[in-house]
Design a protein around this motif. Sequence first.
Motif, PDB file in Angstrom:
ATOM      1  N   GLU A 130       0.850  -1.484  -0.354  1.00 37.77           N
ATOM      2  CA  GLU A 130       0.221  -0.220   0.233  1.00 37.77           C
ATOM      3  C   GLU A 130       0.938   1.096   0.310  1.00 37.77           C
ATOM      4  O   GLU A 130       0.331   2.109  -0.436  1.00 37.77           O
ATOM      5  CB  GLU A 130      -0.652  -0.111   1.341  1.00 37.77           C
ATOM      6  CG  GLU A 130      -1.560   1.157   1.519  1.00 37.77           C
ATOM      7  CD  GLU A 130      -2.925   1.347   2.121  1.00 37.77           C
ATOM      8  OE1 GLU A 130      -3.690   1.804   2.721  1.00 37.77           O
ATOM      9  OE2 GLU A 130      -2.461   1.360   3.907  1.00 37.77           O
ATOM     10  N   GLN A 131       1.799   1.515   1.120  1.00 38.36           N
ATOM     11  CA  GLN A 131       2.359   2.615   0.694  1.00 38.36           C
ATOM     12  C   GLN A 131       3.848   2.914  -0.836  1.00 38.36           C
ATOM     13  O   GLN A 131       3.912   3.916  -0.851  1.00 38.36           O
ATOM     14  CB  GLN A 131       3.789   2.397   2.170  1.00 38.36           C
ATOM     15  CG  GLN A 131       3.226   2.741   3.828  1.00 38.36           C
ATOM     16  CD  GLN A 131       3.996   2.463   4.854  1.00 38.36           C
ATOM     17  OE1 GLN A 131       4.831   3.298   4.263  1.00 38.36           O
ATOM     18  NE2 GLN A 131       4.161   1.233   5.747  1.00 38.36           N
ATOM     19  N   GLN A 136       0.809   4.012  -2.864  1.00 30.44           N
ATOM     20  CA  GLN A 136       0.871   5.444  -2.602  1.00 30.44           C
ATOM     21  C   GLN A 136       2.160   6.550  -3.375  1.00 30.44           C
ATOM     22  O   GLN A 136       1.654   7.347  -3.574  1.00 30.44           O
ATOM     23  CB  GLN A 136       0.755   5.475  -1.016  1.00 30.44           C
ATOM     24  CG  GLN A 136      -0.826   5.548  -0.711  1.00 30.44           C
ATOM     25  CD  GLN A 136      -0.652   5.641   0.753  1.00 30.44           C
ATOM     26  OE1 GLN A 136       0.042   5.311   1.874  1.00 30.44           O
ATOM     27  NE2 GLN A 136      -1.957   5.229   1.563  1.00 30.44           N
TER      28      GLN A 136
END
Length: 302
Positions: free
Chosen positions: A175-176, A179
Motif C-alpha cells: 500500500e505504501q 501511494q
Amino acid sequence: MDTLLFKKYWILVSSMKNMDCVVDMLECLCSVDGAEWNQETRGRYFRNLVQRCVTAPELNHLSEEQRTLLKSGNATEEQIKELVDNIYPDGRYPVHAYMQPLLKLGLVKIDFEDHKKLIITERGHQLLEGKISDEEMMIQALTDWKYPRTREDVYDPEWKGYNIRPLMATIAVIEQVNQRDERNGMEPNGITFDEFMVYLMTMYSCGQIDDRVRTLEWLHFIEKKIGKSAHDQKMQEDEKIIMKEFAPIKSESVKSYRYGIFNALEKTGLFVIDYSNKRINLNKEKEIIYHQLLEKHGCKAY
C-alpha cells in the motif's frame, strides 16, 4: 540469520498443499472428530478421502477395474476399505499432506494432553456450517500468522530480531509503495514477483518496513526515469547483500517457495496476483477490510 529460521518463517504457507479442497478434507474428518488420532482414525480419514475422490491410492497398485470403480465415485465403504487395506497392509496411510493444511489453518487441532484427541476447532465448524467463507477463513488464519509465535518466544535467542505479522507487513508495504508511486506520477501497480522475493520474503521485522518501502519507491522511480536495466541492476545488487544473511540458502530456493505464498495470499481475496505479468497488488475492492485489519492488528507480533 539462520537458514532454518527463514524456512520456518514461510513454512505456514509455502509448503501448504491441497488448499483447494480444504472443506472436502474437513468433511472427511467429521467422522473422527473427538477420537484419538491414531492408525485406525488415520485409516478411516484416508478411506473417506478416497471415497470422496479427494485423493486416490497409488495408481500403479490398482487394476484397471479398480481405477474405473474409483473414478466412478460409486464405490461402497466396504469396497474402499478392502482396496485400501490391500495396498497399505502396514497401516501407513499417506494422509500427511491432507492433514497439515487443516492444522496450519487452525481448522483442526490435536490435543496431545488428552490422548492425542483430534478436535475440529470453532473456525473449522464455522467453515463447515457456512458461517464464514473460504476468504474469511484464510484471512483469520493468516492474521494469526506471526513471529515470534508466542510471547515467551520473544526471549528465545532463536527468534532474536523477529517481530512481524507477515500478512499485515505485506499489506503495509504494497500500500505504501502504491501511494508513493502515485505521488511520483506512476500507476499504483503493486510490485513484481522478483521484488516480492527480494524485499518482502526476506523481511522478518516490522522495523524493516520503511526501508523496504523507500527502496521499492526508488526502484520504480529509476525504472521510470532511466529504464528497466537500471532497476534490475540495483535489485540484483540488493539481492546479493540481503541473501548473505540467509546463506547458504539460494535465491532459486526462495523463488520456489513464493508460488505457495501467492496461492495463500490470493485466497484471502485481499490481493490480486497477475501471473501473466508477474505482479502482486492489493485488491482495491477490499480496501476497507485490509485497513481494518491493519488498524486492529498492526504489523508487530508483540
